[in-house]
Motif scaffolding. Structure first.
Motif, mmCIF file in Angstrom:
data_model
loop_
_atom_site.group_PDB
_atom_site.id
_atom_site.type_symbol
_atom_site.label_atom_id
_atom_site.label_comp_id
_atom_site.label_asym_id
_atom_site.label_seq_id
_atom_site.Cartn_x
_atom_site.Cartn_y
_atom_site.Cartn_z
ATOM 1 N N LYS A 38 0.833 -1.192 0.000
ATOM 2 C CA LYS A 38 0.000 0.000 0.000
ATOM 3 C C LYS A 38 0.875 1.252 0.000
ATOM 4 N N ASP A 39 0.384 2.316 -0.634
ATOM 5 C CA ASP A 39 1.056 3.604 -0.543
ATOM 6 C C ASP A 39 0.950 4.109 0.886
ATOM 7 N N LYS A 40 2.034 4.738 1.353
ATOM 8 C CA LYS A 40 2.109 5.143 2.757
ATOM 9 C C LYS A 40 1.850 6.642 2.920
ATOM 10 N N ILE A 41 1.004 6.963 3.900
ATOM 11 C CA ILE A 41 0.655 8.360 4.166
ATOM 12 C C ILE A 41 1.035 8.705 5.606
ATOM 13 N N LEU A 42 1.832 9.754 5.752
ATOM 14 C CA LEU A 42 2.156 10.274 7.081
ATOM 15 C C LEU A 42 1.276 11.488 7.338
ATOM 16 N N VAL A 43 0.504 11.453 8.414
ATOM 17 C CA VAL A 43 -0.368 12.566 8.787
ATOM 18 C C VAL A 43 0.286 13.317 9.934
ATOM 19 N N ILE A 44 0.633 14.568 9.695
ATOM 20 C CA ILE A 44 1.224 15.418 10.733
ATOM 21 C C ILE A 44 0.149 16.406 11.151
ATOM 22 N N GLU A 45 -0.488 16.116 12.263
ATOM 23 C CA GLU A 45 -1.673 16.871 12.713
ATOM 24 C C GLU A 45 -1.745 16.768 14.232
ATOM 25 N N ASP A 46 -1.838 17.938 14.906
ATOM 26 C CA ASP A 46 -1.859 17.923 16.378
ATOM 27 C C ASP A 46 -3.257 17.753 16.956
ATOM 28 N N ASN A 47 -4.239 17.557 16.100
ATOM 29 C CA ASN A 47 -5.616 17.352 16.561
ATOM 30 C C ASN A 47 -6.012 15.911 16.248
ATOM 31 N N ALA A 48 -6.238 15.108 17.288
ATOM 32 C CA ALA A 48 -6.535 13.687 17.115
ATOM 33 C C ALA A 48 -7.834 13.464 16.344
ATOM 34 N N ILE A 49 -8.794 14.360 16.501
ATOM 35 C CA ILE A 49 -10.074 14.216 15.784
ATOM 36 C C ILE A 49 -9.842 14.306 14.279
ATOM 37 N N TRP A 50 -9.026 15.292 13.857
ATOM 38 C CA TRP A 50 -8.737 15.430 12.434
ATOM 39 C C TRP A 50 -7.908 14.250 11.922
ATOM 40 N N GLN A 51 -7.036 13.721 12.757
ATOM 41 C CA GLN A 51 -6.270 12.531 12.344
ATOM 42 C C GLN A 51 -7.218 11.398 11.969
ATOM 43 N N ARG A 52 -8.224 11.138 12.812
ATOM 44 C CA ARG A 52 -9.172 10.053 12.555
ATOM 45 C C ARG A 52 -10.010 10.339 11.312
ATOM 46 N N LYS A 53 -10.359 11.624 11.112
ATOM 47 C CA LYS A 53 -11.148 11.994 9.938
ATOM 48 C C LYS A 53 -10.384 11.701 8.644
ATOM 49 N N LYS A 80 9.610 14.273 12.392
ATOM 50 C CA LYS A 80 10.903 14.075 11.735
ATOM 51 C C LYS A 80 11.362 12.617 11.846
ATOM 52 N N ASN A 81 11.265 12.075 13.052
ATOM 53 C CA ASN A 81 11.684 10.685 13.261
ATOM 54 C C ASN A 81 10.820 9.718 12.458
ATOM 55 N N THR A 82 9.502 9.966 12.484
ATOM 56 C CA THR A 82 8.586 9.088 11.768
ATOM 57 C C THR A 82 8.803 9.184 10.261
ATOM 58 N N PHE A 83 9.053 10.377 9.787
ATOM 59 C CA PHE A 83 9.287 10.552 8.350
ATOM 60 C C PHE A 83 10.480 9.727 7.896
ATOM 61 N N ASN A 84 11.559 9.744 8.660
ATOM 62 C CA ASN A 84 12.771 9.029 8.267
ATOM 63 C C ASN A 84 12.652 7.522 8.419
ATOM 64 N N SER A 85 11.820 7.072 9.333
ATOM 65 C CA SER A 85 11.668 5.622 9.527
ATOM 66 C C SER A 85 10.526 5.044 8.692
ATOM 67 N N PHE A 86 9.452 5.804 8.537
ATOM 68 C CA PHE A 86 8.260 5.334 7.811
ATOM 69 C C PHE A 86 8.418 5.484 6.297
ATOM 70 N N LEU A 87 9.179 6.503 5.870
ATOM 71 C CA LEU A 87 9.420 6.803 4.457
ATOM 72 C C LEU A 87 8.105 6.871 3.671
ATOM 73 N N PRO A 88 7.286 7.866 3.957
ATOM 74 C CA PRO A 88 5.954 7.940 3.336
ATOM 75 C C PRO A 88 6.014 8.349 1.870
ATOM 76 N N ASP A 89 4.956 7.989 1.154
ATOM 77 C CA ASP A 89 4.783 8.460 -0.216
ATOM 78 C C ASP A 89 4.082 9.816 -0.225
ATOM 79 N N ILE A 90 3.138 9.985 0.708
ATOM 80 C CA ILE A 90 2.365 11.214 0.829
ATOM 81 C C ILE A 90 2.454 11.719 2.263
ATOM 82 N N VAL A 91 2.568 13.042 2.401
ATOM 83 C CA VAL A 91 2.526 13.651 3.731
ATOM 84 C C VAL A 91 1.359 14.640 3.751
ATOM 85 N N LEU A 92 0.429 14.433 4.675
ATOM 86 C CA LEU A 92 -0.633 15.402 4.927
ATOM 87 C C LEU A 92 -0.202 16.195 6.143
ATOM 88 N N GLN A 93 0.083 17.465 5.967
ATOM 89 C CA GLN A 93 0.647 18.259 7.061
ATOM 90 C C GLN A 93 -0.210 19.465 7.384
#
Length: 448
Positions: free
Chosen positions: A3-18, A39-52
């Motif tokens: 699967k394509d990997k998406i990293l969500v960088i969001e400080d609101n847990a409700i929006w993360q779930r949405k 930063k740590n997650t980006f380097n270890s997860f190596l996402p295809d898409i980042v929602l920030q």
């Protein structure tokens, strides 16, 4: 299938779930709520898409996070999202390398999945293009000759067809198209490939010295000739003699060169013993020899003797397919020369932009432009790094349109396609840029 990997960088847990709910289970997700963890997650997860989320919690922190992601040199597509209707910061994010942006107040539930799919599709195309360019560079690069375009492939094919002959070759083309590179390639594929390749620029040596340079001299041939000196004819024995700028050759030397080519023999200056002229001659010029013949500046008989195998090297503007591979080649060479451990990231918009320029100085100008850009910025190259004088080059779009008798409807559709591709085929952004509605854009993007 991964699967394509998406990293969500969001400080609101409700929006993360949405986000995860709206984007379904087609993707693999990872979540971060602060910059350090992101930063740590980006380097270890190596996402295809980042929602920030651009506010982490301040816009300044969000932009710094974006800068960090871009600086890593991956091809991850970053989509920034903000709750503010602040177009200025959103546009600033795009300038810094974000793929696109979205506002939480818009119809994000329906539009965000489409935007992510477009980003994934664009990313896949870019990866396929990079792979293809690498394959083409490996397959269509011989002796530093880039041959992606049909014109250059045709030249290489001609070289292969004539490699077993020692007949002269006449290279013509504008200054900077790579005539000496082609000459070296011809030598490398010839029967004398293990023998010397001797190059001489006819325009760089005064007439009174040029004859001595070509023919050499015997000891005592003239005042100051204390030792025997072999000339270029002799040094190129069994190999290749490359005479660059042959259109600048004085008429007196032209007559003597013609005799050498006809008789296959010559004398050193002051000499009495004939020497065999056993070399293959490759001549090059950026001038029109037929025009010089009409002005009595070049011998017609010498022209026909040289023009046995004519090779016209087209200017770079007529073979834009070669430009992406040339960019890759020059940047690789620059990095090796200056021991750069990491190759700079090259934005696709930059490659597309450079591929559309006229390059009046041809390959030489392209190479020097890339060097200037790399000296200033060796991490990521974008349109913003292009030197001002290159940006101000004349755009032949209108002139070409006039010559091809394009209608206003043709031009409207062409410009819509140009903007659409420049904005990574983002219809929403294209509509904003062109100040038209969606239906009008779709109409203009339709093939005629």
């Amino acid at each position: 299938m991964n699967k394509d990997k998406i990293l969500v960088i969001e400080d609101n847990a409700i929006w993360q779930r949405k986000y995860q709910k709206w984007l379904s289970q087609d993707y693999s997700f990872s979540f971060s709520s602060n910059i350090e963890d992101a930063k740590n997650t980006f380097n270890s997860f190596l996402p295809d898409i980042v929602l920030q989320d651009l506010g982490l919690p301040e816009i300044e922190f969000g932009l710094k996070m974006l800068d960090y992601i871009v600086s890593q040199g991956t091809d991850a597509k970053v989509i920034v999202i903000t709750s503010s209707q602040d177009h200025q910061h959103a546009l600033e994010a795009q300038k810094r390398g974000a793929y696109s942006y979205f506002f939480k107040s818009e119809n994000i539930q329906d539009e965000l999945p489409l935007l992510v799919k477009r980003a994934i599709r664009m990313q896949t195309l870019e990866r396929d293009n990079r792979l293809l360019r690498d394959q083409l560079s490996a397959k269509l690069q011989f002796d530093n000759v880039i041959a992606v375009s049909k014109q250059m492939q045709g030249i290489l094919k001609l070289v292969e067809q004539t490699k077993n002959t020692k007949e002269p070759v006449l290279l013509t083309g504008e200054s900077g198209v790579g005539k000496e590179i082609i000459a070296k390639h011809i030598h490398a594929r010839s029967l004398g490939k293990d023998k010397p390749f001797v190059a001489i620029n006819s325009a760089a040596i005064p007439e009174n010295l040029l004859e001595n340079e070509l023919f050499g001299h015997e000891q005592g041939a003239f005042t100051g000739a204390k030792n025997l000196k072999p000339g270029q004819f002799e040094l190129a024995a069994d190999g290749t003699l490359f005479l660059d700028e042959i259109g600048e050759l004085p008429l007196s030397i032209q007559a003597k060169l013609l005799r050498v080519l006809q008789e296959k023999k010559f004398f050193r200056l002051g000499g009495s013993n004939e020497i065999n002229a056993n070399f293959r001659l490759i001549a090059a010029t950026n001038r029109s020899l037929p025009e010089q013949i009409s002005k009595r500046e070049f011998r017609e008989d010498l022209f026909y003797r040289l023009n046995v195998i004519p090779v016209l090297i087209p200017p770079l503007r007529e073979r834009p397919d070669d430009i992406p591979a040339l960019i890759n080649y020059f940047i690789d060479r620059y990095c090796k020369t200056y021991n750069h451990k990491t190759k700079p990231k090259i934005e696709n918009t930059l490659i597309r932009y450079l591929s559309k320029l006229e390059w009046k100085g041809n390959i030489r100008e392209l190479e020097n432009t890339l060097k200037r850009m790399l000296v200033v910025n060796s991490d990521t190259l974008s349109i913003n790094d292009i030197p001002q004088d290159i940006q101000e080059q004349e755009n032949p779009f209108l002139q070409n349109s006039l010559l091809n008798r394009y209608t206003m409807d043709d031009l409207t559709k062409m410009y819509a396609h140009l903007v659409y591709n420049h904005l990574n085929q983002n219809k929403k952004e294209t509509c904003k840029f062109l100040n038209i509605n969606y239906r009008t854009l779709v109409s203009r993007l339709e093939k005629p």
